[in-house]
Scaffold this motif. Structure first.
Motif, PDB file in Angstrom:
ATOM      1  N   GLN A   1      36.470  89.009  39.343  1.00  0.00           N
ATOM      2  CA  GLN A   1      35.691  89.107  38.276  1.00  0.00           C
ATOM      3  C   GLN A   1      34.339  88.471  38.237  1.00  0.00           C
ATOM      4  OE1 GLN A   1      37.325  91.558  36.431  1.00  0.00           O
ATOM      5  NE2 GLN A   1      39.046  91.365  37.767  1.00  0.00           N
ATOM      6  N   THR A   2      34.576  87.227  38.975  1.00  0.00           N
ATOM      7  CA  THR A   2      33.103  86.621  38.654  1.00  0.00           C
ATOM      8  C   THR A   2      32.270  86.764  39.883  1.00  0.00           C
ATOM      9  OG1 THR A   2      34.266  85.016  40.187  1.00  0.00           O
ATOM     10  CG2 THR A   2      34.711  84.585  37.785  1.00  0.00           C
ATOM     11  N   GLN A   3      31.015  86.181  39.420  1.00  0.00           N
ATOM     12  CA  GLN A   3      29.739  86.523  40.512  1.00  0.00           C
ATOM     13  C   GLN A   3      30.163  86.061  41.613  1.00  0.00           C
ATOM     14  OE1 GLN A   3      25.841  85.668  39.612  1.00  0.00           O
ATOM     15  NE2 GLN A   3      25.832  87.974  39.736  1.00  0.00           N
ATOM     16  N   ASN A   4      30.484  84.849  41.698  1.00  0.00           N
ATOM     17  CA  ASN A   4      30.501  84.230  43.102  1.00  0.00           C
ATOM     18  C   ASN A   4      32.165  84.577  43.891  1.00  0.00           C
ATOM     19  OD1 ASN A   4      32.312  82.442  41.611  1.00  0.00           O
ATOM     20  ND2 ASN A   4      31.613  80.577  42.615  1.00  0.00           N
ATOM     21  N   HIS A   5      32.563  85.793  43.818  1.00  0.00           N
ATOM     22  CA  HIS A   5      33.825  86.186  44.168  1.00  0.00           C
ATOM     23  C   HIS A   5      33.868  85.990  45.706  1.00  0.00           C
ATOM     24  CE1 HIS A   5      32.565  90.468  44.745  1.00  0.00           C
ATOM     25  NE2 HIS A   5      33.452  90.421  45.559  1.00  0.00           N
ATOM     26  N   LEU A   6      32.576  86.125  46.186  1.00  0.00           N
ATOM     27  CA  LEU A   6      32.616  85.743  47.802  1.00  0.00           C
ATOM     28  C   LEU A   6      32.044  84.406  48.125  1.00  0.00           C
ATOM     29  CD1 LEU A   6      31.850  89.220  49.379  1.00  0.00           C
ATOM     30  CD2 LEU A   6      33.895  88.269  49.125  1.00  0.00           C
ATOM     31  N   PRO A   7      32.352  83.635  49.171  1.00  0.00           N
ATOM     32  CA  PRO A   7      31.432  82.445  48.995  1.00  0.00           C
ATOM     33  C   PRO A   7      30.046  82.558  49.662  1.00  0.00           C
ATOM     34  CG  PRO A   7      33.224  82.863  50.956  1.00  0.00           C
ATOM     35  CD  PRO A   7      33.409  83.932  50.254  1.00  0.00           C
ATOM     36  N   ASP A   8      29.277  81.777  49.112  1.00  0.00           N
ATOM     37  CA  ASP A   8      27.909  81.932  49.548  1.00  0.00           C
ATOM     38  C   ASP A   8      27.659  81.233  50.958  1.00  0.00           C
ATOM     39  OD1 ASP A   8      27.506  79.381  49.025  1.00  0.00           O
ATOM     40  OD2 ASP A   8      26.409  79.714  47.142  1.00  0.00           O
ATOM     41  N   GLU A   9      26.487  81.579  51.363  1.00  0.00           N
ATOM     42  CA  GLU A   9      26.074  80.964  52.737  1.00  0.00           C
ATOM     43  C   GLU A   9      26.486  79.416  52.880  1.00  0.00           C
ATOM     44  OE1 GLU A   9      22.438  82.088  54.545  1.00  0.00           O
ATOM     45  OE2 GLU A   9      22.351  80.254  55.750  1.00  0.00           O
ATOM     46  N   ASP A  10      26.063  78.491  51.800  1.00  0.00           N
ATOM     47  CA  ASP A  10      26.058  77.299  51.717  1.00  0.00           C
ATOM     48  C   ASP A  10      27.525  76.664  51.685  1.00  0.00           C
ATOM     49  OD1 ASP A  10      24.223  75.809  52.552  1.00  0.00           O
ATOM     50  OD2 ASP A  10      23.112  75.562  50.464  1.00  0.00           O
TER      51      ASP A  10
ATOM     52  N   THR B   1      35.009  85.910  62.478  1.00  0.00           N
ATOM     53  CA  THR B   1      34.495  86.336  61.317  1.00  0.00           C
ATOM     54  C   THR B   1      35.349  87.071  60.448  1.00  0.00           C
ATOM     55  OG1 THR B   1      33.774  88.641  62.369  1.00  0.00           O
ATOM     56  CG2 THR B   1      32.148  86.767  62.260  1.00  0.00           C
ATOM     57  N   VAL B   2      35.221  87.284  59.191  1.00  0.00           N
ATOM     58  CA  VAL B   2      36.041  87.476  58.099  1.00  0.00           C
ATOM     59  C   VAL B   2      37.092  88.763  58.712  1.00  0.00           C
ATOM     60  CG1 VAL B   2      34.573  89.067  56.852  1.00  0.00           C
ATOM     61  CG2 VAL B   2      36.454  88.043  55.624  1.00  0.00           C
TER      62      VAL B   2
ATOM     63  N   GLY C   1      41.425  72.106  71.005  1.00  0.00           N
ATOM     64  CA  GLY C   1      40.545  72.865  70.118  1.00  0.00           C
ATOM     65  C   GLY C   1      41.085  73.843  69.122  1.00  0.00           C
ATOM     66  N   VAL C   2      40.399  74.391  68.404  1.00  0.00           N
ATOM     67  CA  VAL C   2      40.586  75.513  67.488  1.00  0.00           C
ATOM     68  C   VAL C   2      40.185  76.901  68.290  1.00  0.00           C
ATOM     69  CG1 VAL C   2      40.433  76.771  65.306  1.00  0.00           C
ATOM     70  CG2 VAL C   2      40.633  74.565  65.430  1.00  0.00           C
ATOM     71  N   GLY C   3      41.531  77.638  68.515  1.00  0.00           N
ATOM     72  CA  GLY C   3      41.457  78.974  69.097  1.00  0.00           C
ATOM     73  C   GLY C   3      41.183  80.294  68.127  1.00  0.00           C
ATOM     74  N   LEU C   4      41.564  79.750  66.772  1.00  0.00           N
ATOM     75  CA  LEU C   4      41.348  80.883  65.819  1.00  0.00           C
ATOM     76  C   LEU C   4      41.256  80.173  64.565  1.00  0.00           C
ATOM     77  CD1 LEU C   4      41.487  83.882  64.903  1.00  0.00           C
ATOM     78  CD2 LEU C   4      44.062  83.652  64.699  1.00  0.00           C
ATOM     79  N   PHE C   5      39.952  80.150  63.768  1.00  0.00           N
ATOM     80  CA  PHE C   5      40.110  79.806  62.333  1.00  0.00           C
ATOM     81  C   PHE C   5      39.830  81.216  61.770  1.00  0.00           C
ATOM     82  CE2 PHE C   5      36.652  77.375  59.537  1.00  0.00           C
ATOM     83  CZ  PHE C   5      37.672  77.828  58.237  1.00  0.00           C
ATOM     84  N   ARG C   6      40.889  81.351  61.170  1.00  0.00           N
ATOM     85  CA  ARG C   6      40.911  82.756  60.166  1.00  0.00           C
ATOM     86  C   ARG C   6      39.994  82.450  58.905  1.00  0.00           C
ATOM     87  NH1 ARG C   6      46.501  82.931  62.039  1.00  0.00           N
ATOM     88  NH2 ARG C   6      46.999  85.111  62.977  1.00  0.00           N
ATOM     89  N   SER C   7      38.754  82.832  59.109  1.00  0.00           N
ATOM     90  CA  SER C   7      37.852  82.597  58.168  1.00  0.00           C
ATOM     91  C   SER C   7      38.204  83.254  56.551  1.00  0.00           C
ATOM     92  CB  SER C   7      36.263  82.940  58.531  1.00  0.00           C
ATOM     93  OG  SER C   7      36.226  84.340  58.902  1.00  0.00           O
ATOM     94  N   GLU C   8      38.909  84.526  57.078  1.00  0.00           N
ATOM     95  CA  GLU C   8      39.155  85.141  55.563  1.00  0.00           C
ATOM     96  C   GLU C   8      39.613  84.564  54.500  1.00  0.00           C
ATOM     97  OE1 GLU C   8      39.874  85.913  58.789  1.00  0.00           O
ATOM     98  OE2 GLU C   8      42.145  86.295  58.780  1.00  0.00           O
ATOM     99  N   PHE C   9      40.556  83.150  54.986  1.00  0.00           N
ATOM    100  CA  PHE C   9      41.271  82.509  53.816  1.00  0.00           C
ATOM    101  C   PHE C   9      40.175  81.966  52.926  1.00  0.00           C
ATOM    102  CE2 PHE C   9      44.535  83.420  56.393  1.00  0.00           C
ATOM    103  CZ  PHE C   9      45.620  83.613  55.493  1.00  0.00           C
ATOM    104  N   LEU C  10      38.840  81.549  53.331  1.00  0.00           N
ATOM    105  CA  LEU C  10      37.879  81.246  52.559  1.00  0.00           C
ATOM    106  C   LEU C  10      37.500  82.312  51.295  1.00  0.00           C
ATOM    107  CD1 LEU C  10      35.414  79.673  55.227  1.00  0.00           C
ATOM    108  CD2 LEU C  10      37.073  78.533  53.945  1.00  0.00           C
ATOM    109  N   PHE C  11      37.594  83.575  51.888  1.00  0.00           N
ATOM    110  CA  PHE C  11      37.337  84.611  51.062  1.00  0.00           C
ATOM    111  C   PHE C  11      38.303  85.015  49.948  1.00  0.00           C
ATOM    112  CE2 PHE C  11      33.369  86.330  53.059  1.00  0.00           C
ATOM    113  CZ  PHE C  11      33.425  85.240  54.074  1.00  0.00           C
ATOM    114  N   MET C  12      39.430  84.434  50.376  1.00  0.00           N
ATOM    115  CA  MET C  12      40.735  85.183  49.445  1.00  0.00           C
ATOM    116  C   MET C  12      41.016  84.467  48.311  1.00  0.00           C
ATOM    117  SD  MET C  12      42.759  86.325  52.870  1.00  0.00           S
ATOM    118  CE  MET C  12      44.276  85.502  52.350  1.00  0.00           C
ATOM    119  N   GLY C  13      41.764  84.972  47.328  1.00  0.00           N
ATOM    120  CA  GLY C  13      42.305  84.266  46.195  1.00  0.00           C
ATOM    121  C   GLY C  13      41.384  83.918  45.071  1.00  0.00           C
TER     122      GLY C  13
END
Ligand code: PEP
Ligand code: MG
Length: 592
Positions: free
Chosen positions: A325-334, A356-357, A309-321
């Motif tokens: 400057q852009t509008q979608n600087h955070l990932p949206d729900e979809d 969570t992040v 199983g996965v014991g830790l998915f560090r979701s923040e890596f979806l938010f980083m890098g």
């Protein structure tokens, strides 16, 4: 002359190759190999970028008013001279032709070589021209950005020791040397050409080190001054286990490390045979060996080493890098939903724990801007607006993430894990927002699934008030990286106090042992997902403390499984008790 630099060991294994020095601000420049047939095109790309900047400077010169300050005209002349300097142009061409580096990589490599020469100049005026060189190269890079060649290249073959001694051409392994690499940039190197990493700064459990470990290639962090002492193209050896970097090794040293490298490869092949063996101790205790992942695609790797199983998915890596400057600087729900679904489906019915992040501290959203912001605005980012504090400060953003996770839970077993909780008020707000996220999905008529709810125990205050946590959560996950940092007041990312970062400090062991014991006494599952869980030298101790669920980088799972298979928890329980009571647990571990 051979010399060595010592730092913190990050990932096991030996790498032998040539140094690629990359300025921290340029690690996100593309690094890949081109085909021989692309050489002309790449050389032309650099030339076109350079010509564009030369034209730009000529235009500036033409538009310059007569009374413009003399320094300004002189500066433009210097920039022109640097751009047209033979050392720059011929050097870049050579990196492309001889090493098959892509244009941007060739340009920054040659810039590093020249920057070093400027550093060594006696004359202060000339020394300062390094900044001008960096500026013009930056401008050429900007012009080249729109003209990137298609990325199609092979990762270099890992050469054997004999190959290394015999020939020294294109596909020699390359080792990245930088002052610092942000976790987000390090993540980009997952598919990279590099066979190892060395950084000047960072502790063993800094997030950069954690990502480096997940790449499963030798790395040393906190090797102070290495980016100054090592030169572009130097031969170096990294011993990822001892935390040592050897520069310009003699043939005897090369031969010795070549031998060690082969031994390590044999050991890996041997361990691979344990993939399908259930992790059960000699006395019949079943142990859960879970994976820590950064991206959904890591699920495949987790399965390949037999993670259950996965014991830790560090979701923040979806938010980083992402660009701030852009509008979608955070990932949206979809976008988040798609990522969580990929992880859930990727694990083929095995549970996935999505945390969570957790941005902030040494995980800035953007590698440069935020780091500067953080440093200037918050003196103690690790004690600042991080993880759940950040989420609760922006409920709309948090609800977006919660909805995405709940929706993904409709497709497979999901555990929802909350980082950095310490206060009852935070627990209450979090639970209320989870309810709200569910209610919003009901209202939208969107499917979602059940989740088991877990809390990270990584702040001493949480470990000392477990009763509260056990009342509200289904499971606990001990984040030893932060628990050690906050218990001992040692910044996990600061190499200057790395020697005091001690997982075996009696206070740390006491908090970990209590969490396991109290959790189990309440019939709740307790896992450890900090780096302690993947450290084979600690497996027996954690088993003796009653731990039955370990979550770690996939690269560690088979080695930890081997320890589990050799363990007898009945004997280990008594031994661990002695270690826990000892004044010096590290010593007690070897002497008892
Ligand atoms: C920890 O703190 O141990 C943990 C697993 O979380 P992170 O390393 O992401 O802070
Ligand atoms: Mg943590």
């Amino acid at each position: 002359m051979t010399f060595s630099i010592h730092g913190s060991a990050v990932a096991r294994g030996i790498a032998i190759g040539r140094a690629v020095l990359v300025a921290s601000s340029r690690v996100d420049v593309a690094h890949y190999f081109i085909e021989a047939s692309q050489i002309q095109a790449e050389v032309a790309r650099v030339r076109a970028g350079r010509d564009a900047v030369v034209d730009e400077i000529h235009r500036l010169q033409a538009a310059m008013p007569k009374d413009a300050p003399q320094e300004l005209t002189a500066l433009l002349d210097v920039h022109l001279m640097l751009l047209q300097d033979e050392m720059l142009t011929s050097g870049v061409k050579q990196w492309i032709t001889d090493r098959l580096y892509n244009a941007e990589w060739a340009l920054t490599s040659q810039m590093e070589v020249l920057a070093r020469q400027f550093d060594e100049m006696e004359d202060e005026y000339l020394r300062e021209r390094k900044a001008d060189l960096e500026q013009v190269v930056e401008r050429v890079l900007r012009y080249m950005r729109g003209t990137a060649a298609p990325v199609a290249h092979s990762t270099p073959r890992r050469k054997t020791q004999q190959d290394l001694l015999l020939d020294d051409t294109v596909d020699v392994p390359l080792i990245l040397v930088a002052h610092d690499v942000s976790p987000a940039d390090m993540l980009q190197f997952k598919q990279s050409v590099f066979a190892g990493f060395v950084t000047d700064v960072g502790g063993k459990t800094s997030h950069t080190a954690i990502v480096a470990r997940s790449l499963d290639i030798p790395a040393v962090v906190g090797a102070r001054l290495s980016s100054q002492l090592i030169r572009q193209d130097d031969w170096i050896i990294i011993d990822g286990e001892a935390g040592v970097v050897i520069v310009d090794p003699s043939p005897i040293i090369l031969a010795e490390y070549g031998f060690k490298q082969r031994q390590g490869e044999l050991e890996r092949t041997r361990l691979a045979r344990l993939r399908n063996t259930p992790a059960i101790t000699l006395d019949g205790q079943r142990v859960e060996l879970l994976a820590n992942i950064e991206m959904p695609e890591d699920a495949a790797n987790a399965l390949s080493v037999g993670a259950t199983g996965v014991g830790l998915f560090r979701s923040e890596f979806l938010f980083m890098g992402r660009s701030t400057q852009t509008q979608n600087h955070l990932p949206d729900e979809d976008e988040q939903y798609q990522a969580y679904v990929r992880a859930v489906l990727g694990m083929q019915g095995l549970p996935v724990t999505i945390r969570t992040v957790d941005v902030g501290a040494d995980k800035p959203l953007d590698s440069r801007h935020d780091r500067t912001l953080n440093d200037e605005a918050h003196l103690n980012p690790a004690l600042g607006l991080r993880a759940i504090r950040w989420s609760l400060a922006d409920p709309a953003m948090f609800l977006t993430q919660l909805r995405a996770i709940l929706r993904a839970a409709a497709l497979g077993p999901v555990n929802l894990l909350i980082p950095m909780l310490a206060h009852l008020s935070e627990i209450r707000q979090t639970l209320a927002l989870i309810d709200q996220a569910r209610a919003e999905l009901v209202q939208r008529g969107q499917a979602f699934g059940p989740v088991r709810l877990g809390a990270m125990i990584e702040i001493p205050a949480a470990a000392l008030t477990l009763k509260t946590f056990l009342r509200y959560f289904d499971f606990l996950s001990v984040g030893t990286n932060d628990l050690i940092q906050y218990t001992l007041a040692i910044d996990r990312a600061d190499e200057s106090v790395a020697h005091l970062y001690d997982p075996l400090h009696p206070a740390v062991l006491h908090l970990v042992a209590e969490t396991i014991a109290q959790g189990h006494a309440q019939g709740k599952s307790v896992s450890v997902c900090g780096e302690m869980a993947g450290d084979v030298s600690l497996t027996r101790l954690l088993l003796g403390m009653g731990l039955r669920s370990f979550s770690m980088h996939p690269s560690q799972i088979l080695a930890v499984k081997q320890e589990v298979l050799r363990a007898d928890t009945v004997k280990l329980r008594a031994w661990a008790q002695k270690v826990l009571e000892a004044e010096d647990p590290a010593e007690a571990m070897t002497s008892t």
